[in-house]
Design a protein around this motif. Structure first.
Motif, PDB file in Angstrom:
ATOM      1  N   GLN A  16       0.823  -1.199   0.000  1.00 29.53           N
ATOM      2  CA  GLN A  16       0.000   0.000   0.000  1.00 29.53           C
ATOM      3  C   GLN A  16       0.867   1.263   0.000  1.00 29.53           C
ATOM      4  OE1 GLN A  16      -2.448  -0.724   3.438  1.00 29.53           O
ATOM      5  NE2 GLN A  16      -4.057  -1.682   2.227  1.00 29.53           N
ATOM      6  N   LEU A  17       1.910   1.276   0.827  1.00 35.42           N
ATOM      7  CA  LEU A  17       2.797   2.436   0.874  1.00 35.42           C
ATOM      8  C   LEU A  17       3.537   2.627  -0.446  1.00 35.42           C
ATOM      9  CD1 LEU A  17       4.195   2.089   4.497  1.00 35.42           C
ATOM     10  CD2 LEU A  17       2.593   3.808   3.646  1.00 35.42           C
ATOM     11  N   THR A  18       3.951   1.525  -1.059  1.00 36.03           N
ATOM     12  CA  THR A  18       4.629   1.601  -2.356  1.00 36.03           C
ATOM     13  C   THR A  18       3.695   2.196  -3.400  1.00 36.03           C
ATOM     14  OG1 THR A  18       6.050  -0.270  -1.824  1.00 36.03           O
ATOM     15  CG2 THR A  18       5.783   0.255  -4.167  1.00 36.03           C
ATOM     16  N   ARG A  19       2.444   1.770  -3.389  1.00 35.99           N
ATOM     17  CA  ARG A  19       1.474   2.309  -4.352  1.00 35.99           C
ATOM     18  C   ARG A  19       1.264   3.805  -4.127  1.00 35.99           C
ATOM     19  NH1 ARG A  19      -2.106   0.839  -8.160  1.00 35.99           N
ATOM     20  NH2 ARG A  19      -4.164   1.794  -8.163  1.00 35.99           N
ATOM     21  N   LEU A  20       1.150   4.223  -2.873  1.00 32.06           N
ATOM     22  CA  LEU A  20       1.015   5.657  -2.579  1.00 32.06           C
ATOM     23  C   LEU A  20       2.219   6.421  -3.106  1.00 32.06           C
ATOM     24  CD1 LEU A  20      -0.386   5.663   1.054  1.00 32.06           C
ATOM     25  CD2 LEU A  20      -1.526   6.526  -0.990  1.00 32.06           C
ATOM     26  N   ARG A  21       3.413   5.923  -2.804  1.00 31.76           N
ATOM     27  CA  ARG A  21       4.636   6.596  -3.246  1.00 31.76           C
ATOM     28  C   ARG A  21       4.695   6.678  -4.768  1.00 31.76           C
ATOM     29  NH1 ARG A  21       9.427   2.996  -2.820  1.00 31.76           N
ATOM     30  NH2 ARG A  21       8.427   2.313  -4.725  1.00 31.76           N
ATOM     31  N   ASP A  22       4.372   5.582  -5.434  1.00 35.37           N
ATOM     32  CA  ASP A  22       4.485   5.528  -6.889  1.00 35.37           C
ATOM     33  C   ASP A  22       3.480   6.431  -7.601  1.00 35.37           C
ATOM     34  OD1 ASP A  22       6.523   3.732  -6.481  1.00 35.37           O
ATOM     35  OD2 ASP A  22       5.377   1.964  -7.112  1.00 35.37           O
ATOM     36  N   HIS A  23       2.328   6.668  -6.993  1.00 33.10           N
ATOM     37  CA  HIS A  23       1.303   7.494  -7.637  1.00 33.10           C
ATOM     38  C   HIS A  23       1.321   8.941  -7.160  1.00 33.10           C
ATOM     39  CE1 HIS A  23      -0.669   4.378  -9.975  1.00 33.10           C
ATOM     40  NE2 HIS A  23      -0.381   3.570  -8.970  1.00 33.10           N
ATOM     41  N   ALA A  24       2.142   9.258  -6.179  1.00 35.34           N
ATOM     42  CA  ALA A  24       2.159  10.600  -5.597  1.00 35.34           C
ATOM     43  C   ALA A  24       2.595  11.675  -6.594  1.00 35.34           C
ATOM     44  CB  ALA A  24       3.060  10.633  -4.375  1.00 35.34           C
ATOM     45  N   ARG A 102       8.182  10.404   4.996  1.00 34.13           N
ATOM     46  CA  ARG A 102       7.783   9.410   6.002  1.00 34.13           C
ATOM     47  C   ARG A 102       7.429   8.075   5.340  1.00 34.13           C
ATOM     48  NH1 ARG A 102       5.378  11.562  11.032  1.00 34.13           N
ATOM     49  NH2 ARG A 102       6.792  13.228  11.614  1.00 34.13           N
ATOM     50  N   ILE A 103       6.763   8.146   4.194  1.00 31.99           N
ATOM     51  CA  ILE A 103       6.412   6.912   3.478  1.00 31.99           C
ATOM     52  C   ILE A 103       7.679   6.207   3.032  1.00 31.99           C
ATOM     53  CG2 ILE A 103       5.381   6.015   1.349  1.00 31.99           C
ATOM     54  CD1 ILE A 103       3.169   8.160   1.755  1.00 31.99           C
ATOM     55  N   ALA A 104       8.617   6.950   2.454  1.00 33.47           N
ATOM     56  CA  ALA A 104       9.875   6.345   1.995  1.00 33.47           C
ATOM     57  C   ALA A 104      10.631   5.723   3.168  1.00 33.47           C
ATOM     58  CB  ALA A 104      10.737   7.396   1.302  1.00 33.47           C
ATOM     59  N   ALA A 105      10.641   6.394   4.319  1.00 33.49           N
ATOM     60  CA  ALA A 105      11.352   5.872   5.487  1.00 33.49           C
ATOM     61  C   ALA A 105      10.682   4.610   6.028  1.00 33.49           C
ATOM     62  CB  ALA A 105      11.421   6.937   6.575  1.00 33.49           C
ATOM     63  N   ALA A 106       9.373   4.496   5.858  1.00 33.34           N
ATOM     64  CA  ALA A 106       8.648   3.342   6.373  1.00 33.34           C
ATOM     65  C   ALA A 106       8.780   2.110   5.483  1.00 33.34           C
ATOM     66  CB  ALA A 106       7.172   3.683   6.537  1.00 33.34           C
ATOM     67  N   LEU A 107       9.112   2.339   4.216  1.00 33.59           N
ATOM     68  CA  LEU A 107       9.230   1.199   3.301  1.00 33.59           C
ATOM     69  C   LEU A 107      10.508   0.426   3.593  1.00 33.59           C
ATOM     70  CD1 LEU A 107       8.028   2.800  -0.016  1.00 33.59           C
ATOM     71  CD2 LEU A 107       6.928   0.950   1.236  1.00 33.59           C
ATOM     72  N   PRO A 108      10.417  -0.899   3.546  1.00 28.85           N
ATOM     73  CA  PRO A 108      11.629  -1.689   3.779  1.00 28.85           C
ATOM     74  C   PRO A 108      12.643  -1.442   2.674  1.00 28.85           C
ATOM     75  CG  PRO A 108       9.795  -3.096   3.101  1.00 28.85           C
ATOM     76  CD  PRO A 108       9.258  -1.701   3.250  1.00 28.85           C
ATOM     77  N   ARG A 109      13.893  -1.441   3.061  1.00 24.58           N
ATOM     78  CA  ARG A 109      14.958  -1.268   2.071  1.00 24.58           C
ATOM     79  C   ARG A 109      14.957  -2.466   1.134  1.00 24.58           C
ATOM     80  NH1 ARG A 109      16.734   3.543   2.836  1.00 24.58           N
ATOM     81  NH2 ARG A 109      17.394   4.172   4.883  1.00 24.58           N
ATOM     82  N   ARG A 110      15.121  -2.161  -0.128  1.00 25.94           N
ATOM     83  CA  ARG A 110      15.195  -3.256  -1.108  1.00 25.94           C
ATOM     84  C   ARG A 110      16.472  -4.027  -0.911  1.00 25.94           C
ATOM     85  NH1 ARG A 110      13.241  -2.272  -7.213  1.00 25.94           N
ATOM     86  NH2 ARG A 110      11.231  -3.137  -6.773  1.00 25.94           N
ATOM     87  N   ARG A 111      16.324  -5.300  -0.860  1.00 25.47           N
ATOM     88  CA  ARG A 111      17.504  -6.149  -0.735  1.00 25.47           C
ATOM     89  C   ARG A 111      17.744  -6.830  -2.059  1.00 25.47           C
ATOM     90  NH1 ARG A 111      15.873  -8.831   4.984  1.00 25.47           N
ATOM     91  NH2 ARG A 111      16.100  -6.937   6.184  1.00 25.47           N
ATOM     92  N   THR A 112      18.931  -6.723  -2.517  1.00 28.74           N
ATOM     93  CA  THR A 112      19.260  -7.401  -3.771  1.00 28.74           C
ATOM     94  C   THR A 112      20.124  -8.614  -3.432  1.00 28.74           C
ATOM     95  OG1 THR A 112      21.171  -5.984  -4.064  1.00 28.74           O
ATOM     96  CG2 THR A 112      19.142  -5.307  -5.153  1.00 28.74           C
TER      97      THR A 112
END
Length: 120
Positions: A16-24, A102-112
């Motif tokens: 949900q947070l990723t979708r908010l960030r991507d559409h912001a 705040r949304i970016a900080a709440a999203l888990p860091r991408r692990r490669t």
């Protein structure tokens, strides 16, 4: 879209947070976080959308518990009520940049992780 109450689901919350960030960044989207410490909003509390047509006329679409599920207002009194409520919600919320931070900080860091080919 909201993070549902009840049993926490980190995967659903991240989606949900990723979708908010991507559409912001879309022109018609504004994302602002309203802190739990904000005062209780006075007025109708159902979800609503305010639109303005090409001629500058406002309409308010309100999700309702009516059989149709939607109320539509175009009269000045209702439009003014929802514009005031929207203004109050914006005033009590974080600005867009802080909200997106705040949304970016709440999203888990991408692990490669390296791709491992099986059977090679």
């Amino acid at each position: 879209m909201r993070v549902e109450a009840g049993v926490p689901d980190p995967t659903a919350a991240a989606a949900q947070l990723t979708r908010l960030r991507d559409h912001a960044s879309e022109r018609h989207v504004s994302v602002r976080i309203r802190p739990l410490s904000a005062p209780v909003a006075r007025g109708p509390l159902d979800r609503f959308t305010i639109t303005i047509d090409a001629r500058g006329r406002h309409a308010v679409f309100v999700e309702a518990r009516e059989p149709s599920g939607l109320l539509i207002f175009r009269d000045r009194e209702h439009v003014a009520l929802y514009l005031r409520l929207f203004g109050q919600l914006c005033h009590d919320s974080l600005d867009e940049n802080t909200s997106l931070g705040r949304i970016a900080a709440a999203l888990p860091r991408r692990r490669t992780s390296p791709v491992v080919a099986h059977g090679a």
